[in-house]
Design a protein around this motif. Structure first.
Motif, mmCIF file in Angstrom:
data_model
loop_
_atom_site.group_PDB
_atom_site.id
_atom_site.type_symbol
_atom_site.label_atom_id
_atom_site.label_comp_id
_atom_site.label_asym_id
_atom_site.label_seq_id
_atom_site.Cartn_x
_atom_site.Cartn_y
_atom_site.Cartn_z
ATOM 1 N N TRP A 133 0.918 -1.158 0.085
ATOM 2 C CA TRP A 133 -0.004 0.098 -0.052
ATOM 3 C C TRP A 133 0.832 1.270 0.122
ATOM 4 C CZ3 TRP A 133 -5.136 0.619 -0.132
ATOM 5 C CH2 TRP A 133 -5.835 1.871 0.156
ATOM 6 N N ALA B 201 0.231 0.664 -3.991
ATOM 7 C CA ALA B 201 -1.203 -0.128 -4.367
ATOM 8 C C ALA B 201 -2.110 0.727 -4.034
ATOM 9 C CB ALA B 201 -1.065 -1.441 -3.589
ATOM 10 N N TYR B 202 -2.229 1.784 -3.085
ATOM 11 C CA TYR B 202 -3.343 2.573 -2.847
ATOM 12 C C TYR B 202 -3.958 3.018 -4.011
ATOM 13 C CZ TYR B 202 0.082 6.607 -3.259
ATOM 14 O OH TYR B 202 0.821 7.505 -4.002
ATOM 15 N N THR B 203 -3.333 3.250 -5.261
ATOM 16 C CA THR B 203 -3.722 3.639 -6.573
ATOM 17 C C THR B 203 -4.764 2.759 -7.119
ATOM 18 O OG1 THR B 203 -1.961 3.024 -7.805
ATOM 19 C CG2 THR B 203 -1.716 5.146 -6.940
ATOM 20 N N LYS B 204 -4.578 1.370 -6.775
ATOM 21 C CA LYS B 204 -5.382 0.366 -7.270
ATOM 22 C C LYS B 204 -5.439 -0.720 -6.328
ATOM 23 C CE LYS B 204 -6.567 -2.210 -11.418
ATOM 24 N NZ LYS B 204 -6.393 -2.430 -12.842
ATOM 25 N N SER C 57 -7.226 -3.096 -5.580
ATOM 26 C CA SER C 57 -7.784 -4.479 -5.980
ATOM 27 C C SER C 57 -6.445 -5.292 -6.350
ATOM 28 C CB SER C 57 -8.710 -4.232 -7.299
ATOM 29 O OG SER C 57 -8.109 -3.527 -8.301
ATOM 30 N N THR C 58 -5.281 -4.652 -6.626
ATOM 31 C CA THR C 58 -4.142 -5.692 -6.835
ATOM 32 C C THR C 58 -3.700 -6.275 -5.474
ATOM 33 O OG1 THR C 58 -2.720 -3.734 -6.328
ATOM 34 C CG2 THR C 58 -3.474 -3.989 -8.755
ATOM 35 N N THR D 225 -12.018 -5.032 -1.205
ATOM 36 C CA THR D 225 -11.500 -3.763 -1.193
ATOM 37 C C THR D 225 -12.515 -2.728 -0.222
ATOM 38 O OG1 THR D 225 -12.590 -3.327 -3.105
ATOM 39 C CG2 THR D 225 -10.181 -3.752 -3.385
#
Length: 98
Positions: free
Chosen positions: A49, A53-56, A58-59, A75
């Motif tokens: 994160w 990863a906060y930008t997506k 779901s990854t 999420t």
């Protein structure tokens, strides 16, 4: 943090809420971080994160591999789940036959 999420059973009758463990919202690992007042993260997902990863989000979602009954990894707040009291779980394991 369970009460903040509106969870009913996030307290142990014997030990209160001091030893309650939550699952990571995104996978089945035990959470070690509680961020933003609503999200539990394990170490691995928290690091990802922070690294972007906060930008997506779901990854971060991974399929369940733990064998415990809990809400689906995801999420949203619906993906938050309580694993229960860690002290009680240790006592059960210590008293189990070898």
């Amino acid at each position: 943090s369970g009460a903040a999420l509106g969870m009913k059973s996030s307290s142990c009758k014997a030990h209160g809420d001091a030893y309650i463990e939550f699952k990571c919202r995104y996978c089945c690992e035990v959470a070690s971080f509680f961020c933003f007042g609503h999200t539990h993260f394990c170490d691995s997902c928290h690091k990802k994160w922070i690294l972007g990863a906060y930008t997506k989000p779901s990854t971060l979602v991974r399929p369940c591999k733990c064998g415990f009954k809990h809400s689906q990894n995801g999420t949203t707040q619906a993906s938050e789940a309580c694993y229960g009291c860690s002290l009680c779980r240790i006592k059960v394991k210590e008293n189990a036959p070898i």
